[in-house]
Scaffold this active site. Structure first.
Site, PDB file in Angstrom:
ATOM      1  N   ARG A  86      -1.460  14.912  -2.047  1.00 49.81           N
ATOM      2  CA  ARG A  86      -3.110  13.958  -2.513  1.00 49.81           C
ATOM      3  C   ARG A  86      -3.912  14.718  -2.749  1.00 49.81           C
ATOM      4  NH1 ARG A  86      -3.930   8.846   0.027  1.00 49.81           N
ATOM      5  NH2 ARG A  86      -5.485   9.184   1.339  1.00 49.81           N
ATOM      6  N   GLU A 103      -9.239  14.161   6.334  1.00 51.61           N
ATOM      7  CA  GLU A 103     -10.087  14.802   7.164  1.00 51.61           C
ATOM      8  C   GLU A 103      -9.220  16.080   7.657  1.00 51.61           C
ATOM      9  OE1 GLU A 103     -14.443  14.035   6.410  1.00 51.61           O
ATOM     10  OE2 GLU A 103     -14.204  13.467   7.643  1.00 51.61           O
ATOM     11  N   ASP A 149       0.826  -1.380  -0.514  1.00 51.47           N
ATOM     12  CA  ASP A 149      -0.367   0.160  -0.279  1.00 51.47           C
ATOM     13  C   ASP A 149       0.919   1.462   0.329  1.00 51.47           C
ATOM     14  OD1 ASP A 149      -2.587   1.784   0.365  1.00 51.47           O
ATOM     15  OD2 ASP A 149      -1.904   2.058   2.365  1.00 51.47           O
ATOM     16  N   LYS A 150       0.555   2.738  -0.194  1.00 50.11           N
ATOM     17  CA  LYS A 150       1.097   3.858  -0.025  1.00 50.11           C
ATOM     18  C   LYS A 150       1.169   4.417   1.142  1.00 50.11           C
ATOM     19  CE  LYS A 150       0.083   7.711  -2.359  1.00 50.11           C
ATOM     20  NZ  LYS A 150       0.306   8.953  -1.202  1.00 50.11           N
ATOM     21  N   THR A 151      -0.282   4.931   1.115  1.00 48.90           N
ATOM     22  CA  THR A 151      -0.913   5.680   2.079  1.00 48.90           C
ATOM     23  C   THR A 151      -0.110   4.879   3.550  1.00 48.90           C
ATOM     24  OG1 THR A 151      -1.811   7.362   1.048  1.00 48.90           O
ATOM     25  CG2 THR A 151      -1.847   7.338   3.165  1.00 48.90           C
ATOM     26  N   LYS A 157      -6.614  -5.340  -5.253  1.00 53.13           N
ATOM     27  CA  LYS A 157      -4.965  -5.958  -4.560  1.00 53.13           C
ATOM     28  C   LYS A 157      -5.550  -7.168  -4.454  1.00 53.13           C
ATOM     29  CE  LYS A 157      -5.040  -1.129  -2.222  1.00 53.13           C
ATOM     30  NZ  LYS A 157      -4.787  -0.104  -1.078  1.00 53.13           N
ATOM     31  N   ASP A 175      -1.682  -1.216   5.651  1.00 54.94           N
ATOM     32  CA  ASP A 175      -1.324  -0.060   7.273  1.00 54.94           C
ATOM     33  C   ASP A 175      -3.486  -0.145   7.649  1.00 54.94           C
ATOM     34  OD1 ASP A 175      -2.036   1.846   5.603  1.00 54.94           O
ATOM     35  OD2 ASP A 175      -1.816   3.642   7.566  1.00 54.94           O
ATOM     36  N   ASN A 209      -8.194  -0.793   3.805  1.00 50.89           N
ATOM     37  CA  ASN A 209      -8.796  -1.073   2.568  1.00 50.89           C
ATOM     38  C   ASN A 209      -7.610  -2.124   2.537  1.00 50.89           C
ATOM     39  OD1 ASN A 209      -6.475   0.798   3.298  1.00 50.89           O
ATOM     40  ND2 ASN A 209      -7.045   1.439   1.734  1.00 50.89           N
ATOM     41  N   ASP A 210      -6.750  -3.023   3.302  1.00 52.06           N
ATOM     42  CA  ASP A 210      -5.992  -4.245   2.847  1.00 52.06           C
ATOM     43  C   ASP A 210      -5.160  -5.434   3.065  1.00 52.06           C
ATOM     44  OD1 ASP A 210      -3.552  -1.447   1.312  1.00 52.06           O
ATOM     45  OD2 ASP A 210      -4.140  -1.154   3.512  1.00 52.06           O
TER      46      ASP A 210
END
EC number: 7.6.2.1
Length: 1087
Positions: free
Chosen positions: A578, A480, A387-389, A777, A797, A800-801
């Site tokens: 972003r 946010e 993942d990136k973020t 993914k 992290d 979503n991963d």
């Protein structure tokens, strides 16, 4: 209320008798597997599911048959009992802690409304339909429908860290009709009935209806308090138990993770089957020999050596002989192998947990091996999916740039703006440098004010004001929080919210907006909107989201502004920022009323509610006016470029799978050295149709082939390409990278194109997939697992991963800013991406090396031990007579040779950890599976058989004509047995001394201590004392003392040891001298 295929749950408040008819689960949870009565039978049943344990139980049964047993039953039952006992103790300990945890949770106290009064009850006694009172900071006992709260409008605040790892507060609200039932007397009269979905594991979804006083009210997830949550900032609230115990969403999500096995495990199972086949073949050969011997020779001795009943012919004798030899030769598949492997893996896991160089002092987080079964696979990884973020980056966001009405505001000066004189509510930690934006706000520019007003209203942030002007924001995502903080500093301060209002301070003036609707964000919509009414009565929709979805929903009059803003967005993305686009739409009263009615119908829909709501959202989010765009900086974590560079040198291919836009992902790729200016070309695939993606893949394919030299070429479409060549990378000169968008990836993953995509992507040094969904993914990982015989590792992290982490051979979770769901789903966890190089190149490589050396030596020593019986069969009339004393057979694997090989398997290393990091190429043998494979296995077996030949024939040849100093012959069975056993122990001890590359005090104690222990135990077992006590059990009385006093015996031992070891030494010296491995060269320089 539901789709037809679902059953429904009915719950009536304050009516246990009615609810008990449905036999709903109680609130007692049980994560333990056993109790005192069931432990022994259930645990033994589970353990005998293992083929090896069943095999040894079968051998034990054979040994109880006197006609075929030439070994005492204890030679099998002692090691088997030891293995079963160790495993049982481990399982019992684990289950004890589960019982302890269950009891602690089940005995928590809760206030339950019973017959009109609140009574303290244990959690385990709470039932579906009960009404519970919760107080501030209490855990929620079950899944509850929120009925009322001490806060206005039936609001309450919860923390869901135990459910999803997120520590920010979330708001929940009761149905308006029940929010007034705040008094226990009123609640005692409440008899509403809830009809809802059955138990499931979806944390973010609940669908149900409340029927009360001839009316029905729609229930959603916003009305639910889930077990595991903690009540915060709320004095008290009341809830109706809907799901209890195992039916709660927390327990529904605690299912077992898919069990992962290593490639060495799979190979070992295959080899054990081969060994068993070899054992059967040896048994058949010896049984045939027995038949021939009994027919040709044995028949001549019938008068004084008759067959034992029930044997009455040579064929039946051969049949019994076969089973006897199966028993004797069973040690080629030793039961201690499996226990030793688990002990070694456990030791490796502790080394990972204890590694101070993988400890993050900033967040006080150590590395953690959450499984013990995959350590050696860490030394074989070829593909990393990241993942990136939050994985490559810090996930700590700062508002960096923005575009408002076509004008960009960037960092032009190095003087940090001071917001305090302009805005006393400003956050002192906020950094911005372009004072023209602040001036634009001060002069009252309409577009700038609308821009920051949107940021102050369109969010789900919770605000906590501990003292006047001292605001603390709790956001569900760092993005946010950064945007709301930016609006705060530029004069549009979000102060508080209720279910129906949002209060802000705009340029020092308090303003309260009526909140008419929130159009939620999700991964499909990629945007969120709010509809508010300002104090003047005007209605406006404010929307923020990904530019790919928001720009296509703008009014046509925005075309020129959209072009300018798109250029700004591309510039920001090229800087690795972003981005989000912002837009608004003014609504008339009629438009609002019409849409509100359609929204209300969708919200109360009996079926497919989510789809209808999504359609309603789509309807209103059209013809919007563009305000501008934001750019948020998410800095790289420390050491990411260096880590990626080192892993690339280790021939590990890194793929980044991110939801960010293409430009952002590419820029981060350059920042972290995945992409470099030295690369021959970076290919970009962004087609929207199957045909365009196929054409783009074809052109990439041609470009790659154009650089290749001579050999096989990369397959290009169309059609039906053959499987890609395994040595694809060797045929391409230059370094390439591939960048592919999510919509293109969806086509590339289709069955008719996946082979082309895999062959193209795997020919590239780096691959970046952007705008991908969590499901995509996982699909990418599964694709590589399907087409490549390579070990994959996924690292992320966030929630979503999780699917990607579970799909890969090895899952690594980063304990960062997005909760702990990724960590909970992972096999290994730590807090910084840079620790990955140490996990793989040091711990992974060492674990693979140690396990391979352990297995090679283990199979060698057992074949050397067992095959002596095979050769002896040709000299004892194939009578299944054993060479060794039965106690030696019992103790060989569990005492004499177990500890040295364990010490080597746990502590051995070829080069120090620093050298492993300095020379990443040392990692390649694991990827190529060079240290333990079928070839290496046969070499070990061949060495073991050679050793057994020497161990048998050298003592046999020497002792057959040797005599004691008194002239008494030494050619007796017991002298031969002691000599052979002693030679065997010495040879295997010398061999492990040669195999050990890194000596510790423990290695010395175990190797030489085991040798000393052998002599101590042997002299004890051959002593007069034990013979007098157990004359029928100890037949070798005095053999050790008389044999080992003879010089010729020691000469025989020395000769056999030299014949076994000298060829090994010579081969290794020549190999290091003539064809050294990289590890040999590094070790030489280290010295």
């Amino acid at each position: 209320v539901f789709c037809p295929q679902q059953e429904e749950r009915r719950v009536r408040a304050n009516d246990r008798e009615y609810n008990e008819k449905f036999q709903y689960a109680s609130n007692c949870i049980m994560t333990s597997k056993y109790n005192i009565v069931t432990f022994l039978p259930v645990n033994l049943f589970e353990q005998f599911q293992e083929v090896a344990n069943t095999y040894f139980l079968f051998l034990l049964i054979l040994q109880l048959i006197p006609q075929i047993s030439s070994l005492s039953w204890f030679t099998t039952i002692v090691p088997l009992a030891l293995v079963l006992s160790i495993t049982a103790v481990k399982d019992a300990t684990d289950d004890y802690f589960r019982h302890k945890s269950d009891n602690q949770v089940n005995n928590r106290q809760s206030q339950v409304l019973i017959r009109g009064s609140l009574q303290n009850e244990k959690w385990m006694n709470v039932r579906v339909g009960d009404i519970i009172k919760l107080e501030n900071n209490q855990f929620v006992a079950a899944d509850l429908l929120l009925l009322s709260s001490s806060e206005p409008h039936g609001l309450c605040y919860i923390e869901t860290a135990e459910l999803d790892g997120e520590s920010n507060m979330k708001v929940r609200q009761s149905v308006s009709v029940t929010s007034a039932l705040g008094d226990p007397n009123n609640l005692a009269l409440f008899d509403g009935e809830v009809v809802c979905e059955p138990p499931n594991n979806k944390l973010d979804r609940f669908c149900g209806t409340l029927y009360w006083r001839d009316k029905k009210y729609t229930l959603t997830n916003q009305n639910m308090l889930l077990r595991g949550c903690v009540l915060r900032n709320t004095e008290a609230c009341y809830g109706l138990v809907i799901f209890a115990g195992p039916d709660t969403k927390l327990m529904q999500n605690s299912g077992r993770t898919k069990f992962k096995r290593t490639s060495i495990d799979r190979l070992m199972n295959t080899l054990v089957l081969w060994i068993f086949g070899f054992l059967v073949c040896m048994g058949v050969i010896l049984a045939v020999g027995n038949a021939v011997w009994e027919r040709e020779v044995g028949s001549l001795f019938q008068s004084y050596l008759p067959w034992d009943p029930p044997v009455d012919n040579f064929l039946f004798s051969a049949f019994l002989s076969f089973w006897s030899y199966v028993i004797i030769l069973n040690t080629v598949v030793p039961i201690s192998l499996y226990v030793s492997v688990e002990v070694i893996r456990l030791g490796h896991s502790y080394f990972i947990n204890w590694d101070q160089q993988m400890f993050c002092s900033q967040c006080n987080t150590p590395a953690e091996a959450r499984t013990t079964t995959l350590n050696e696979e860490l030394g074989q990884v070829e593909y990393i999916f990241s993942d990136k973020t939050g994985t490559l980056t810090q996930n700590i966001m700062s508002f960096n740039k923005c575009s408002i009405n076509g004008k960009t505001y960037v960092k032009m000066y190095f003087q940090r703006l001071d917001f305090t004189p302009f805005n006393p509510l400003a956050d002192p930690n906020f950094c911005f440098y372009d004072d023209t934006l602040l001036e634009s706000v001060k002069v009252g520019d309409t577009h700038t004010h609308k821009f920051f007003r949107l940021l102050s209203l369109c969010h789900t942030v919770m605000s906590e004001e501990k003292s006047e002007g001292e605001l603390f924001y709790k956001a569900q995502s760092p993005d946010e929080g950064a945007l709301v903080t930016a609006a705060r500093n530029f004069g549009f301060v979000f102060r508080s919210r209720t279910p129906g209002t949002i209060t802000t301070t705009e340029m020092g003036r308090p303003v309260t907006y009526t909140l008419l609707a929130i159009l939620d964000f999700n991964n499909i919509r990629k945007r969120m909107s709010v509809i508010v009414r300002n104090p003047e009565g005007r209605i406006c929709l404010y929307c923020k989201g990904a530019d790919t979805v928001l720009l296509e929903r703008l009014h046509p009059c925005n075309q020129e502004l959209m072009n300018i803003t798109s250029d700004h967005l591309n510039e920001y993305a090229a800087d690795g920022l972003r981005t989000l686009a912002l837009a608004y739409r003014d609504l008339s009263e009629d438009e609002w009323e019409a849409w509100s009615e359609s929204h209300r119908c969708a919200d109360k829909a009996a079926s497919c509610r989510e789809d209808r709501l999504a359609a309603a959202y789509e309807q209103i989010e059209q013809d919007m006016m563009l305000l501008g765009a934001t750019a948020i900086e998410d800095k790289l974590q420390e050491g990411v470029p260096e880590t990626i560079a080192v892993l690339s040198l280790a021939n590990i291919k890194i793929w980044v799978l991110t939801g960010d836009k293409q430009e952002t992902a590419v820029n981060i790729g350059y920042s972290c050295k995945m992409l470099t200016d030295d690369m021959t070309e970076v290919f970009i695939i962004s087609g929207h149709t199957v045909q365009s993606v196929r054409q783009e893949l074809g052109s990439v394919c041609l470009s790659l082939n154009g650089t290749g030299g001579g050999g096989k070429q990369l397959q290009c479409p169309p059609p039906s390409p053959p499987p890609p060549p395994s040595n694809l990378m060797d045929n391409i000169s230059g370094e390439f990278a591939l960048v592919i968008n999510g919509h293109s990836l969806a086509h590339a993953l289709e069955a008719d194109m996946e082979t082309e995509f895999v062959s193209t992507a795997c020919a590239c040094k780096a691959v970046i997939c952007c705008r991908v969904t969590p499901l995509q993914k996982a699909q990418v990982v599964e694709l590589i697992k399907k087409h490549k015989k390579a070990v994959t590792l996924a690292i992320g992290d966030g929630a979503n991963d999780v699917s990607m982490i579970k799909s890969a051979h090895i899952g690594v979770g980063i304990s960062g800013q997005e909760g702990i769901q990724a960590v909970l789903a992972s096999d290994y966890s730590f807090s910084q991406f840079r620790f990955l190089q140490r996990l793989l190149l040091v711990h992974g490589r060492w674990s693979y090396l140690r396990m391979c050396r352990f297995l090679c030596y283990f199979f060698y020593k057992n074949f050397a031990f067992t095959m002596v019986h095979f050769w002896f069969g040709f000299f004892c009339g194939f009578s299944a007579q054993t060479v060794y004393d039965q106690y030696f057979i019992t103790l060989y694997n569990i005492v004499y040779t177990s500890l040295p090989v364990l010490a080597m398997g746990i502590f051995d290393q070829d080069v120090p950890d620093q050298r492993s990091l300095e020379y990443p190429k040392l990692y390649e043998p694991g990827q190529l599976n060079l240290l333990f494979n079928k070839r290496e296995f046969f070499i070990c077996i061949a060495q073991g058989i050679y050793t057994s030949v020497v161990l048998f024939f050298v003592p046999c040849a020497v002792l057959s004509n040797a005599t004691q100093s008194t002239g008494v012959p030494l050619a007796d069975y017991q002298t031969f047995a002691v000599t052979t056993a002693t030679t065997l122990v010495i040879v295997v001890s010398v061999q492990i001394a040669l195999d050990t590359g890194f000596w510790t005090v423990i290695n010395h104690v175990f190797v030489w201590g085991s040798l000393g222990l052998y002599f101590t135990i042997m002299f004890a077992l051959h002593s007069q004392t034990l013979f007098k006590i157990f004359p029928n059990q100890f037949h070798f009385v005095g053999s050790a003392q008389s044999t080992l006093l003879q010089p010729v015996v020691w000469l025989t031992i020395a000769l056999a040891t030299a014949i076994c070891i000298v060829p090994v030494l010579a081969f290794r010296f020549l190999k290091v001298d003539l064809k050294p491995q990289l590890s040999d060269t590094v070790r030489k320089h280290t010295r």
